[in-house]
Design a protein around this motif. Structure first.
Motif, PDB file in Angstrom:
ATOM      1  N   ARG A  90      32.505  39.568  23.835  1.00 58.27           N
ATOM      2  CA  ARG A  90      32.269  38.117  23.787  1.00 58.27           C
ATOM      3  C   ARG A  90      30.891  37.812  23.222  1.00 58.27           C
ATOM      4  NH1 ARG A  90      35.836  34.732  25.022  1.00 58.27           N
ATOM      5  NH2 ARG A  90      34.333  33.105  24.536  1.00 58.27           N
ATOM      6  N   ARG A  91      29.916  38.627  23.715  1.00 56.36           N
ATOM      7  CA  ARG A  91      28.540  38.397  23.272  1.00 56.36           C
ATOM      8  C   ARG A  91      28.426  38.661  21.757  1.00 56.36           C
ATOM      9  NH1 ARG A  91      24.416  41.296  22.626  1.00 56.36           N
ATOM     10  NH2 ARG A  91      25.477  43.174  23.325  1.00 56.36           N
ATOM     11  N   GLN A 131      30.004  35.880  19.884  1.00 58.07           N
ATOM     12  CA  GLN A 131      29.125  34.693  19.867  1.00 58.07           C
ATOM     13  C   GLN A 131      28.037  34.850  18.810  1.00 58.07           C
ATOM     14  OE1 GLN A 131      27.456  33.773  23.694  1.00 58.07           O
ATOM     15  NE2 GLN A 131      29.466  33.805  24.691  1.00 58.07           N
ATOM     16  N   THR A 168      29.461  34.735  15.364  1.00 53.42           N
ATOM     17  CA  THR A 168      29.955  33.392  15.031  1.00 53.42           C
ATOM     18  C   THR A 168      28.798  32.436  14.730  1.00 53.42           C
ATOM     19  OG1 THR A 168      31.838  33.785  16.464  1.00 53.42           O
ATOM     20  CG2 THR A 168      31.423  31.511  15.819  1.00 53.42           C
ATOM     21  N   LYS A 169      27.722  32.578  15.527  1.00 54.18           N
ATOM     22  CA  LYS A 169      26.552  31.729  15.280  1.00 54.18           C
ATOM     23  C   LYS A 169      25.927  32.039  13.923  1.00 54.18           C
ATOM     24  CE  LYS A 169      25.433  30.586  20.027  1.00 54.18           C
ATOM     25  NZ  LYS A 169      24.728  31.020  21.232  1.00 54.18           N
ATOM     26  N   ASN A 193      40.583  36.612  22.294  1.00 52.48           N
ATOM     27  CA  ASN A 193      39.150  36.405  22.478  1.00 52.48           C
ATOM     28  C   ASN A 193      38.640  35.531  21.332  1.00 52.48           C
ATOM     29  OD1 ASN A 193      36.572  36.691  23.399  1.00 52.48           O
ATOM     30  ND2 ASN A 193      36.306  38.796  22.662  1.00 52.48           N
ATOM     31  N   TYR A 214      35.905  32.230  19.888  1.00 55.81           N
ATOM     32  CA  TYR A 214      34.662  31.502  20.124  1.00 55.81           C
ATOM     33  C   TYR A 214      34.624  30.333  19.150  1.00 55.81           C
ATOM     34  CZ  TYR A 214      29.790  30.627  21.274  1.00 55.81           C
ATOM     35  OH  TYR A 214      28.638  30.050  21.714  1.00 55.81           O
ATOM     36  N   GLU A 215      34.008  29.262  19.605  1.00 58.28           N
ATOM     37  CA  GLU A 215      34.057  28.017  18.828  1.00 58.28           C
ATOM     38  C   GLU A 215      32.661  27.426  18.708  1.00 58.28           C
ATOM     39  OE1 GLU A 215      37.402  25.554  19.967  1.00 58.28           O
ATOM     40  OE2 GLU A 215      36.118  23.786  19.724  1.00 58.28           O
ATOM     41  N   VAL A 216      32.311  27.019  17.485  1.00 57.65           N
ATOM     42  CA  VAL A 216      31.001  26.395  17.246  1.00 57.65           C
ATOM     43  C   VAL A 216      31.223  25.139  16.393  1.00 57.65           C
ATOM     44  CG1 VAL A 216      28.730  26.660  16.178  1.00 57.65           C
ATOM     45  CG2 VAL A 216      29.789  28.610  17.310  1.00 57.65           C
ATOM     46  N   THR A 221      36.147  28.221  14.493  1.00 58.78           N
ATOM     47  CA  THR A 221      36.646  29.116  15.562  1.00 58.78           C
ATOM     48  C   THR A 221      36.805  30.509  14.983  1.00 58.78           C
ATOM     49  OG1 THR A 221      38.961  28.758  15.126  1.00 58.78           O
ATOM     50  CG2 THR A 221      37.920  27.240  16.654  1.00 58.78           C
TER      51      THR A 221
END
Lengths: 115, 534
Positions: free
Chosen positions: B37-38, B41, B44-45, B219, B221-223, B235
């Motif tokens: 997850r980390r 993230q 994704t960032k 899994n 992640y969304e920004v 996403t």
């Protein structure tokens, strides 16, 4: 501990068996067998050196008698060499000192070899 | 009971092992999941940052065009001259269509245009409403618009205090697919970009997967990336394990390894328990065998003792004028029966014969030989032969080579009227004569034992007056492994001297006591006889 050391006289004429330790019912048959094995089929005589023999019970005496009878039955000779005073006494009280040919001053080649 | 204990132990080990494995696996999986997850993230960032930069780059020419028009006061040529290079159908072009509009009151008017026909018709009220709306925003406005060729992103760039608005349309691929380069830093990500906060097909702008498979699952992640008056929703989901294949497999490795270890531990526990139970069972078997051997041994011992007793005379003949006593002591040898014996024979009113003998060795065949010698000698003596003759006759019948044993024997005949005994020995210890407070060995001649093959014996005669006692014995009484036979003889003579004058049974008792036979392996037979005192 009882030991039998087989060999032959320096001139090779007779077989030798050096007996040391105690001879009792536990090893009497072994003594008989060792003596006849030491003599083998060809040699004319056997010397059993008793200088190292420390104890001899009635079955041990019986073994010596059987060796003598077997050797003589084959027309050969048995000499008991260098028995200690204790063994001489045992042979005396059992009436056997005249039955055996005893050589008190025999020089054993086996003993010489062992130093 | 033992079996269920064993199974309980194995089950307990299995449960603990499975529990530990489960905890370890779960912990590792959780750490791994959190790590994923980390990583997702972070990546994704990074993608969002790249997207932000791209948005700026795309929007920059529009802002520049707006600045130019503000400076030049709505010059169509300058507009086309500036934006023209960015407009076209090619992939390297930022926009497919652009136009410059001027606001007058509450209406807008198109001043210039470049590129293909826009998806939003310049004449439609919706277009004009959008443009008017753009003036109310502090930044540029963005919409999605459908055309025959596909979806377009529509920009309306204006600035506070300006009456000009730059309109532009940017085409996105008809299938909205834009794969990630394999060499890219983001090659491990799947992504989908939506215009606005809603993640539906209409809002989808770009993705690297089949649009039909959206939204991304698992899994994710969304920004939100600011985009004009709206935002792009980015996403992502990992296309493969971001932490590497080993960390992806680690929980499985721990799970399988833990289960194997648990299996092994359970197996070992069972084997150890089986081994322990086998050892216990073996110990029980060995104990049982010992007990049975012990029982057999005791049985054998009793048989030997009974045989021994049956071969010895139960009682001595009643001979008037002669006192007789004897004893037999078994050696500390175990089950083997000995070959010692004594025997007394009455010949006539005044005469008697006696024998003390010892077959060399022990065992049943020694006892059998003893019985043969005993009865043979008794027979010759009963016929009246003197001791030396009885021995000579007997000696022809025994041979150590066939019998396996030789026999020592002391033979005597006594005459009560004359007060004499005649003695002959076949290799046997001489007897003791106790009289007048002293004890002496009778100097009888000793011939070879029976079975040797020598057949000649001599005898001697000695006085046995009233009050004297003749003691004959077997060598077990005097022979000790640790000392010369003479030492034993001397001790016996001393004990006998002390007993001289006692009755025969007392003499026997005292001699056996004095000669302490308890440590000897050999049997002992003692025979004492003497004329009744006057």
């Amino acid at each position: 501990m009882t030991e039998f050391l087989a060999g032959s006289t320096p001139d090779g004429a007779r077989a030798e068996l050096l007996v040391s330790g105690e001879v009792d019912i536990a090893v009497a048959d072994a003594l008989h067998d060792a003596a006849l094995a030491a003599l083998g089929p060809d040699l004319p005589g056997l010397v059993v050196d008793l200088s190292g023999l420390t104890f001899l019970d009635s079955t041990g005496i019986g073994a010596l008698v059987r060796i003598r009878n077997d050797v003589i039955a084959g027309g050969r000779t048995l000499t008991l060499a260098n028995p200690t005073a204790r063994i001489v006494r045992i042979l005396d009280v059992t009436g056997l000192s005249t039955v055996f040919d005893i050589d008190p001053e025999y020089v054993s080649s086996a003993r010489t070899d062992r130093g | 009971m033992k079996r269920s204990t064993s199974w309980r132990l194995a089950a307990a080990i299995a449960v603990v092992g499975i529990l530990l494995t489960a905890i370890s696996t779960w912990t590792t999986a959780t750490i791994n999941h959190n790590n994923e997850r980390r990583l997702l993230q972070v990546q994704t960032k990074q993608v969002a940052a790249v997207l932000t930069a791209a948005i700026l780059l795309i929007e920059r020419p529009l802002a520049t065009a707006l600045d130019i028009e503000r400076t030049n006061g709505g010059d169509p040529a300058a507009f086309v001259g500036h934006l023209g290079p960015y407009i076209g159908p090619g992939k390297d072009k930022l926009f497919v269509s652009a136009s410059l509009w001027k606001r007058t009151g509450k209406s807008v008017r198109r001043i210039s245009s470049v590129g293909i026909a826009p998806a939003m018709s310049p004449r439609s009220a919706a277009t004009r409403a959008f443009l008017v709306h753009a003036f109310s925003k502090p930044t540029y406005s963005v919409r999605a618009a459908r055309s025959a060729a596909g979806v377009r992103i529509v920009y309306a760039e204006t600035s506070p205090g300006s009456d000009y608005v730059v309109y532009a349309e940017r085409a996105i691929p008809a299938n909205r697919r834009s794969p990630v380069d394999k060499d890219s830093a983001f090659a491990d990500l799947h992504y989908a970009i939506y215009l606005g906060p809603r993640k539906d097909d209409a809002a989808l702008t770009t993705t690297d997967v089949a649009p039909a498979s959206l939204p991304l699952s698992g899994n994710t992640y969304e920004v939100a990336v600011p985009f004009g008056d709206t935002a792009l929703t980015l996403t992502t989901s990992p296309s493969r394990h971001l932490g590497g294949s080993f960390s992806a497999r680690l929980p499985w490795i721990i799970l399988v390894g833990g289960l194997l270890l648990t299996l092994l531990a359970t197996r070992i526990a069972q084997q150890l328990d089986t081994g322990r139970r086998t050892a216990e069972s073996d110990a029980a078997t060995i104990t049982d065998l010992y007990e049975r051997v012990d029982a057999l041994y005791m049985g054998q011992r009793e048989i030997s003792a009974r045989l021994q007793r049956s071969l010895l005379p139960q009682s001595h003949p009643d001979i008037p004028g002669l006192e007789i006593a004897s004893d037999y002591v078994a050696g500390a040898r175990g089950v083997e029966i000995g070959g010692d014996w004594y025997s007394v024979v009455a010949l006539d009113t005044d005469r008697y014969a006696f024998v003390v003998g010892d077959v060399s060795g022990s065992g049943v065949d020694a006892a059998a030989l003893m019985a043969r010698v005993r009865f043979t000698l008794d027979a010759y003596l009963s016929e009246g032969h003197p001791p030396e003759v009885a021995l000579e006759k007997c000696s022809h019948q025994f041979d150590i080579s066939t019998d396996g044993h030789m026999t020592t024997v002391l033979v005597g005949t006594g005459d009560l009227a004359r007060g004499q005994v005649r003695l002959a020995s076949a290799g046997h210890p001489r007897p003791l004569l106790l009289s007048a407070g002293q004890a002496q060995f009778v100097p009888a001649p000793v011939g070879p034992p029976l079975g040797v093959g020598v057949n000649s014996y001599t005898a001697t005669t000695t006085d046995l007056p009233a009050g004297s006692v003749l003691v004959a014995f077997t060598d077990g009484l005097v022979e000790r492994r640790t000392e010369d036979i003479d030492a034993g003889m001397d001790r016996l003579a001393a004990a006998a001297a002390a007993a001289a004058g006692d009755r025969v049974d007392e003499v026997v008792r005292r001699l056996i006591t004095a000669m302490d036979h308890s440590a000897s392996e050999d049997d002992v037979a003692v025979l004492a006889l003497g004329p009744t005192r006057a």
